[in-house]
Design an enzyme around this catalytic site. Structure first.
Site, PDB file in Angstrom:
ATOM      1  N   CYS A 131       0.812  -1.225   0.000  1.00 25.36           N
ATOM      2  CA  CYS A 131       0.000   0.000   0.000  1.00 25.36           C
ATOM      3  C   CYS A 131       0.845   1.276   0.000  1.00 25.36           C
ATOM      4  O   CYS A 131       0.574   2.209  -0.760  1.00 25.36           O
ATOM      5  CB  CYS A 131      -0.946   0.010   1.192  1.00 25.36           C
ATOM      6  SG  CYS A 131      -0.173  -0.495   2.746  1.00 25.36           S
ATOM      7  N   HIS A 251      -2.892   6.450   4.483  1.00 25.84           N
ATOM      8  CA  HIS A 251      -1.453   6.554   4.724  1.00 25.84           C
ATOM      9  C   HIS A 251      -0.961   7.924   4.228  1.00 25.84           C
ATOM     10  O   HIS A 251      -1.373   8.381   3.164  1.00 25.84           O
ATOM     11  CB  HIS A 251      -0.690   5.496   3.919  1.00 25.84           C
ATOM     12  CG  HIS A 251      -0.804   4.100   4.473  1.00 25.84           C
ATOM     13  ND1 HIS A 251      -1.419   3.786   5.654  1.00 25.84           N
ATOM     14  CD2 HIS A 251      -0.339   2.920   3.969  1.00 25.84           C
ATOM     15  CE1 HIS A 251      -1.342   2.479   5.864  1.00 25.84           C
ATOM     16  NE2 HIS A 251      -0.697   1.928   4.849  1.00 25.84           N
TER      17      HIS A 251
END
Lengths: 348, 348
Positions: A131, A251
């Site tokens: 990710c 994130h």
């Protein structure tokens, strides 16, 4: 002529990413004919909803993949290692969201905005990157194309959902306990299978995945190696420091880059990113506009802001990159790879 | 012979840092004869406890400093600008924890582990650096002394207590609201006096202090300029990205450095830091040992770990630096400067 529809399987259907995969297949109106939902024995029997229909989750085993065209795996590396070859043997193309095959030289590692063409040389398995890697390369590739790229130093601010549904629950329960002055025992983060567990609520933990012999964590090594592979830049200088913070989803990354070309301005970088695929530029200091994880949840894009030219080096810049780690970082990128397969006529 | 005792004033006595200053004067057994607590009109009349005695907080005005030997200021830049010269006029030495005088070339900017000698050339005011700067230079100075220092790139993970008591309350209240699914309105962070306010709970906000014309925030510029001044390195290459995260107390920093000397190992850096003043080395990947803000609260030291040699450059290293931003980052460093003044016989 009726559009062809495909038999899609989701392995790890009850997990944080698996649920987003089912949702993304629906939201993006992917041409699903049959949807098979698979999991471990522990989660089998649960139900999930796809386009208004309840589907029961079944135990994943080799025979589950009979007749499947595309199998999206997100149930951990050991499940992928055991079952992905079985799926391929039965004619499915596997899009694998674990680290099991990412650095295998026979397996393409794909972010469609960056290296879509790599899906063409697949041998049954296509790997979905980590990710934190995906959102970074989506922002860096257009800069590389325009100005070259020599060096990357990234520090991450990663959400707990990257560690799965149990980590989300742990953050919420711990936050409540601390706010109420109650005791708690960390059991999941930073790494469930590691020996020690630490508080994540109101804390910052500089460990994601296990430590390697060179002092870097595996998450950091993944970011470094995967970036080189996806961008076809074995010579890229890159270093990562990966940190978990008390955010549920989204994130963030503080990224320093050195480029090849001289005389480039921050405005030039912004102009490139403004028109880059998959990127949304959010950069206006006068309006306090910059990306934040709380704003990116549920969106497929990679958000970039805080773009500054370094004050010491003409070839250096700073960026702040944010994305929903469950979507572009996982589910959406996997479905996007499936879309690339259809677009390029690669599903037989 | 009886030890001389001093008349100490704390300006901003009811704030997050002011309260820690009172506590630190007590904990460190600083030779206080009289303690005068000062604040704005709004907070005057409140009481604080010092060595078991209740002291009433008074409104700060020029006459408050009559007879004061050492005045610790932490009530915002405008209060320091107005009252620090008045205190100096009345014979006090001011140790100022705001940014008002830090870059004034007539004012020393001091971190005792790094440049204690600079207190000698004070002209009445000594500036205490920004919290995020202090912990970084404590870790970098011993490395500079041993191996030289060319370049620093830092990304911060800063706690809300750096923005004061109201910011702490905002993080707690917002966290509760989100966990209970209730609405909330951000009013304090990222910068109380700026126009827009954003969610901090379960978020990461890449703005601390206001934006400057060059796209950097004032917090980032402070880190860059103050580091050069404290370390006496106007030529140092340094860039900062400052980010607020949902931590109550304890700033963390991911720091990349390039040094002068060749052939240095991560072990060499660890050996230097093991014996460095004010530093505690917490670095053992095999034991999952690294610094975290939740562990540093209430401690005066700067904690360093995750020390790795860069995989591309022989002269580059990565570090993770954590400290209590209210103590070494503010109250303790201010009291330490006062101790330096006594040690060097500079209080008349």
């Amino acid at each position: 002529m009726e559009q062809r529809r495909f038999h899609v399987a989701v392995v790890g259907a009850t997990g944080a990413v698996g649920q987003q995969m089912i949702q993304t297949l629906e939201n993006k109106n992917f041409p699903v004919g049959t949807l098979t939902l698979l999991s471990s024995e522990r989660s089998a029997g649960k139900k999930a909803t796809f386009k208004g229909q309840e589907i029961e989750v079944q135990v994943a085993k080799p025979e589950s993949f009979e007749g499947v065209d595309i199998a999206l795996f997100s149930a951990g590396g050991s499940v992928s290692k055991a079952l992905a070859p079985e799926a391929v043997k039965r004619g499915a193309i596997v899009i694998d969201n674990t680290s099991a095959f990412r650095m295998d030289e026979n397996v393409p590692l794909v972010v469609p905005e960056v290296n879509e063409e790599d899906v063409k040389w697949h041998n049954g398995i296509i790997a979905n990157p980590n990710c934190s890697t995906i959102q970074m390369v989506v922002a860096l590739e257009p800069i590389r194309q325009a100005f070259g790229l020599k060096k990357v130093i990234v520090s991450t601010y990663q959400a707990v959902s990257g560690a799965g549904a149990q980590a989300i629950e742990e953050l919420k329960a711990q936050s409540k306990a601390i706010l109420n002055g109650e005791p708690f025992t960390p059991e999941i983060l930073p790494v469930k299978s590691d020996r020690k567990h630490y508080q994540i609520a109101f804390n910052a933990v500089p460990q994601i995945d296990k430590f390697q012999d060179n002092g870097f964590t595996f998450e950091e090594i993944k970011m470094m190696n995967e970036t080189k592979k996806i961008m076809h830049m074995p010579e890229l200088q890159i270093a990562a420091t990966c940190v978990r913070i008390p955010v549920i989803t989204g994130h963030s990354e503080s990224v320093y880059i050195e480029i090849e070309k001289e005389g480039v301005s921050a405005e030039d970088i912004k102009n490139i990113l403004k028109n880059a695929p998959g990127v949304i530029l959010q950069d206006d200091p006068t309006e306090q506009l910059y990306p934040m994880p709380a704003d990116c949840v549920g969106k497929n894009d990679v958000f970039v802001g805080r773009i500054r030219k370094d004050l010491d080096r003409d070839d250096a810049f700073h960026l702040w990159i944010v994305s929903d780690n469950l979507l572009k970082g996982a589910a959406w990128n996997s479905v996007q790879i499936a879309e690339s397969l259809l677009k390029l006529g690669l599903v037989k």
